[in-house]
Write a protein that holds these residues in place. Structure first.
Motif, short mmCIF file in Angstrom:
data_model
loop_
_atom_site.label_atom_id
_atom_site.label_comp_id
_atom_site.label_asym_id
_atom_site.label_seq_id
_atom_site.Cartn_x
_atom_site.Cartn_y
_atom_site.Cartn_z
N SER A 17 0.83 -1.22 0.00
CA SER A 17 0.00 0.00 0.00
C SER A 17 0.85 1.26 0.00
CB SER A 17 -0.94 0.00 1.21
OG SER A 17 -1.90 -1.02 1.09
N LYS A 21 1.34 3.62 -3.28
CA LYS A 21 0.89 5.01 -3.18
C LYS A 21 2.01 5.97 -3.59
CE LYS A 21 -1.77 5.78 0.28
NZ LYS A 21 -2.29 6.02 1.65
N ASP A 33 -6.54 1.36 -3.80
CA ASP A 33 -6.30 0.39 -2.73
C ASP A 33 -7.50 -0.56 -2.71
OD1 ASP A 33 -6.02 -1.03 -0.39
OD2 ASP A 33 -5.70 0.71 0.90
#
Length: 220
Positions: A17, A21, A33
């Motif tokens: 994640s 990002k 996500d």
């Protein structure tokens, strides 16, 4: 700018994640996500009093969920029926229940359809989860499996949760959930054409750089 779809999969605590990002930021791309989507509909099912052992009821709850998720890598926001659940979906009670939704094949099919729709709306996007490289976006321009050793993943998840979980609770959230979810999708071993990045011995910046290099090589 060149259109690009990046698919990143990996087990819990692999850093997918945070790394995805940051990769999205540097690529001037949107960020999705998909794990947060599963958490959000799980929260919704629990809030509605749905029996998670009732597969049909879970599927109905997922299909009825009015879900919004931000695709701005700098704005973390997810709502269900207009209620902001951004923080709530990270609570341990959701983590403990999310596999009941993630292993429901009809619920997965509903969310996969929504995920594909979101991906198709963007010229440039980095999408991460557990089945993005193989099911959601198998034709992505770049496909990566981001992994790490069990020790590294447990340590990272513990730090992420601020030391609030015991060793047993961490293992339940990370290893036990992976074991359950792996019954419906393989995110432990890279499929053909998917590049593996092992971040066990890499810091955050090194992992981002390695992922960006892999994206550049595949999308060239």
């Amino acid at each position: 700018m060149q259109r690009i779809t990046v698919a990143i999969d990996g087990p819990s605590g692999s850093g997918k994640s945070s790394v995805s990002k940051e990769a999205a930021r540097r690529l001037n791309a949107a960020y999705l996500d998909t794990g947060a989507m599963y958490r959000a509909v799980t929260w919704h099912a629990l809030d509605a009093g749905t029996d998670l052992a009732d597969a049909a009821a879970v599927t109905a709850a997922v299909k009825a969920a009015e879900l919004f998720i931000s695709t701005d890598p700098d704005v973390e926001r997810i709502t269900i029926h207009g209620t902001d659940v951004t923080e709530a979906i990270r609570e341990p009670f959701v983590s403990a229940a999310v596999s009941a939704v993630a292993t429901n094949l009809q619920a997965r099919a509903e969310l996969v359809a929504r995920q594909r729709a979101i991906i198709n709306e963007h010229e440039r996007i980095v999408a991460e989860g557990r089945d993005i490289t193989t099911v959601v976006a198998p034709d992505a321009d770049a496909r990566i499996l981001l992994t790490a050793s069990e020790e590294a993943r447990l340590r990272r998840r513990g730090l992420q949760l601020g030391g609030t979980q015991s060793a047993a609770e961490l293992e339940a959230q990370v290893l036990a959930r992976d074991a359950k979810d792996s019954t419906v999708v393989n995110f432990q071993v890279a499929a053909d054409g998917v590049v593996t990045v092992d971040s066990s011995e890499l810091d955050f910046e090194q992992t981002v750089a390695t992922v960006l290099e892999a994206i550049k090589a595949q999308a060239a």
